[in-house]
Design a protein around this motif. Structure first.
Motif, mmCIF file in Angstrom:
data_model
loop_
_atom_site.group_PDB
_atom_site.id
_atom_site.type_symbol
_atom_site.label_atom_id
_atom_site.label_comp_id
_atom_site.label_asym_id
_atom_site.label_seq_id
_atom_site.Cartn_x
_atom_site.Cartn_y
_atom_site.Cartn_z
ATOM 1 N N TYR A 239 1.017 -1.447 0.014
ATOM 2 C CA TYR A 239 -0.097 0.091 -0.275
ATOM 3 C C TYR A 239 0.899 1.260 0.067
ATOM 4 O O TYR A 239 1.906 1.255 0.407
ATOM 5 C CB TYR A 239 -0.788 -0.017 1.107
ATOM 6 C CG TYR A 239 -1.784 -1.218 1.520
ATOM 7 C CD1 TYR A 239 -1.268 -2.362 2.063
ATOM 8 C CD2 TYR A 239 -3.158 -1.050 1.202
ATOM 9 C CE1 TYR A 239 -2.085 -3.394 2.510
ATOM 10 C CE2 TYR A 239 -4.156 -1.944 1.428
ATOM 11 C CZ TYR A 239 -3.564 -3.293 2.017
ATOM 12 O OH TYR A 239 -4.232 -4.338 2.173
ATOM 13 N N TYR B 134 0.053 5.233 1.928
ATOM 14 C CA TYR B 134 -0.715 6.130 2.277
ATOM 15 C C TYR B 134 -0.080 7.286 2.312
ATOM 16 O O TYR B 134 1.161 7.470 2.270
ATOM 17 C CB TYR B 134 -0.869 5.625 3.815
ATOM 18 C CG TYR B 134 -2.052 4.682 3.940
ATOM 19 C CD1 TYR B 134 -1.533 3.262 3.775
ATOM 20 C CD2 TYR B 134 -3.065 5.005 4.485
ATOM 21 C CE1 TYR B 134 -2.677 2.237 3.863
ATOM 22 C CE2 TYR B 134 -4.063 4.090 4.688
ATOM 23 C CZ TYR B 134 -3.733 2.856 4.571
ATOM 24 O OH TYR B 134 -4.831 1.702 4.730
ATOM 25 N N GLN C 73 0.165 10.960 4.564
ATOM 26 C CA GLN C 73 -0.026 11.544 5.568
ATOM 27 C C GLN C 73 0.164 13.212 5.527
ATOM 28 O O GLN C 73 1.375 13.588 5.410
ATOM 29 C CB GLN C 73 0.898 11.067 7.002
ATOM 30 C CG GLN C 73 0.381 11.465 8.287
ATOM 31 C CD GLN C 73 1.076 10.781 9.487
ATOM 32 O OE1 GLN C 73 2.365 10.800 9.403
ATOM 33 N NE2 GLN C 73 0.372 10.522 10.424
ATOM 34 N N LEU D 256 -3.932 10.107 7.812
ATOM 35 C CA LEU D 256 -3.716 9.007 7.055
ATOM 36 C C LEU D 256 -4.525 8.831 5.891
ATOM 37 O O LEU D 256 -5.949 8.486 6.551
ATOM 38 C CB LEU D 256 -3.283 8.031 7.836
ATOM 39 C CG LEU D 256 -1.570 7.846 8.353
ATOM 40 C CD1 LEU D 256 -1.792 6.832 9.719
ATOM 41 C CD2 LEU D 256 -0.851 7.423 7.552
ATOM 42 N N ILE E 171 -5.426 6.492 2.559
ATOM 43 C CA ILE E 171 -4.828 5.326 1.478
ATOM 44 C C ILE E 171 -4.882 5.961 0.192
ATOM 45 O O ILE E 171 -5.701 6.712 -0.315
ATOM 46 C CB ILE E 171 -5.819 3.968 1.718
ATOM 47 C CG1 ILE E 171 -4.987 3.000 0.839
ATOM 48 C CG2 ILE E 171 -6.994 4.324 1.161
ATOM 49 C CD1 ILE E 171 -5.474 1.422 0.939
ATOM 50 N N ILE F 257 -6.508 -1.212 -5.200
ATOM 51 C CA ILE F 257 -7.243 -0.041 -4.737
ATOM 52 C C ILE F 257 -6.654 1.057 -5.254
ATOM 53 O O ILE F 257 -5.379 1.320 -5.423
ATOM 54 C CB ILE F 257 -6.885 -0.023 -3.102
ATOM 55 C CG1 ILE F 257 -7.587 -1.329 -2.491
ATOM 56 C CG2 ILE F 257 -7.492 1.421 -2.501
ATOM 57 C CD1 ILE F 257 -7.350 -1.272 -1.018
ATOM 58 N N GLU G 176 -7.675 4.695 -4.966
ATOM 59 C CA GLU G 176 -8.490 5.899 -4.355
ATOM 60 C C GLU G 176 -8.380 7.417 -5.459
ATOM 61 O O GLU G 176 -7.798 7.457 -6.147
ATOM 62 C CB GLU G 176 -8.155 6.535 -2.988
ATOM 63 C CG GLU G 176 -8.056 5.265 -1.954
ATOM 64 C CD GLU G 176 -9.726 4.765 -1.646
ATOM 65 O OE1 GLU G 176 -10.279 5.782 -1.336
ATOM 66 O OE2 GLU G 176 -10.051 3.940 -1.772
ATOM 67 N N PHE H 60 3.667 6.970 3.319
ATOM 68 C CA PHE H 60 4.108 5.698 3.803
ATOM 69 C C PHE H 60 3.842 4.551 2.989
ATOM 70 O O PHE H 60 2.695 4.517 2.389
ATOM 71 C CB PHE H 60 3.346 5.509 5.479
ATOM 72 C CG PHE H 60 3.776 6.522 6.436
ATOM 73 C CD1 PHE H 60 3.201 7.498 6.852
ATOM 74 C CD2 PHE H 60 4.994 6.012 7.117
ATOM 75 C CE1 PHE H 60 3.615 8.316 7.925
ATOM 76 C CE2 PHE H 60 5.359 6.713 8.077
ATOM 77 C CZ PHE H 60 4.707 7.759 8.452
#
Lengths: 112, 116
Positions: A33, A35, A37, A43, A45, A56, A58, A90
């Motif tokens: 993944y 992420y 921040q 945080l 995704i 995934i 987004e 991250f």
């Protein structure tokens, strides 16, 4: 041994430049993944890959393009950097079943 | 849609005092619930997790959390806080995507400060 490692840890660049962040995991997980921040520590995704397949995606500007050459690596390339891209990114890996994630130490991107 | 609420943005406690950090979630089925801790300049470390079974779960560093389905809560507790516990704490819920994969949805975090 570092389980999830990201490079670089710090990145300072000018608006309009293109930059990449690399991530590697040695946990044998199938899913990785990215992420983001933000400055308020929230945080969110961005992407996830399972065995090199994007699962995934987004609502992220298409200036961001992830790439997974194999299930142990997930890179993030960002084109035409903007001020709002400044954040800590991250990388994480997980089993994908329960959602439990293992995080890298983050890559702090500063766009000037 | 799944969501997580951490009502307290910032909490300050004295060293040796007890601690409770609140977390409420919204999820249609039995959730997978997590608490992570982030020390300054560091990544996120898993403190504890709940998948099923005993609703009181023990974690690392002396932390525990209790799942209360009726209140949609998963509050984190520690009986005696140490100065090294000062950090940002994130509650998270595992939610399914339309493709059947899990993703973690995080709360906004609670910053814990510890007074000597």
């Amino acid at each position: 041994d570092t389980a999830v490692s990201q490079t670089p840890k710090y990145l300072v660049t000018q608006m309009g430049n293109d930059k990449s962040i690399k991530c590697e995991q040695n946990l044998g997980h199938d899913t990785m993944y990215w992420y983001k921040q933000d400055s308020k520590k929230f945080l969110k995704i961005m992407f996830s890959y399972n065995n090199k397949e994007l699962i995934i995606n987004e609502t992220v500007p298409n200036r961001f393009s992830p790439k997974s050459p194999d299930k142990a690596h997930l890179n993030l390339h960002i084109n035409s950097l903007e001020l709002g891209d400044s954040a800590v990114y991250f990388c994480a890996s997980g089993l994908g079943i329960t959602g439990e994630l293992f995080f890298g130490e983050g890559s702090r991107l500063t766009v000037l | 849609a799944q969501s997580v609420t951490q009502p307290d943005i910032h909490i300050t406690v004295s060293e040796g005092a007890s601690l409770e950090l609140r977390c409420n979630y919204s999820y249609g089925a039995t959730p997978y619930l997590f608490w992570y801790v982030q020390s300054p300049g560091q990544g996120l470390q898993l403190l504890l997790k709940y998948f099923s079974g005993d609703t009181l779960v023990q974690g690392i560093k002396g932390f525990e959390a209790e799942f209360k389905r009726s209140q949609s809560s998963f509050n984190l507790r520690k009986p005696s806080v140490h100065w090294s516990d000062a950090a940002e704490y994130f509650c998270a819920v595992g939610g399914l995507t339309s493709g059947g994969y899990n993703k973690l949805i995080f709360g906004a975090g609670t910053r814990l400060a510890v007074h000597p």
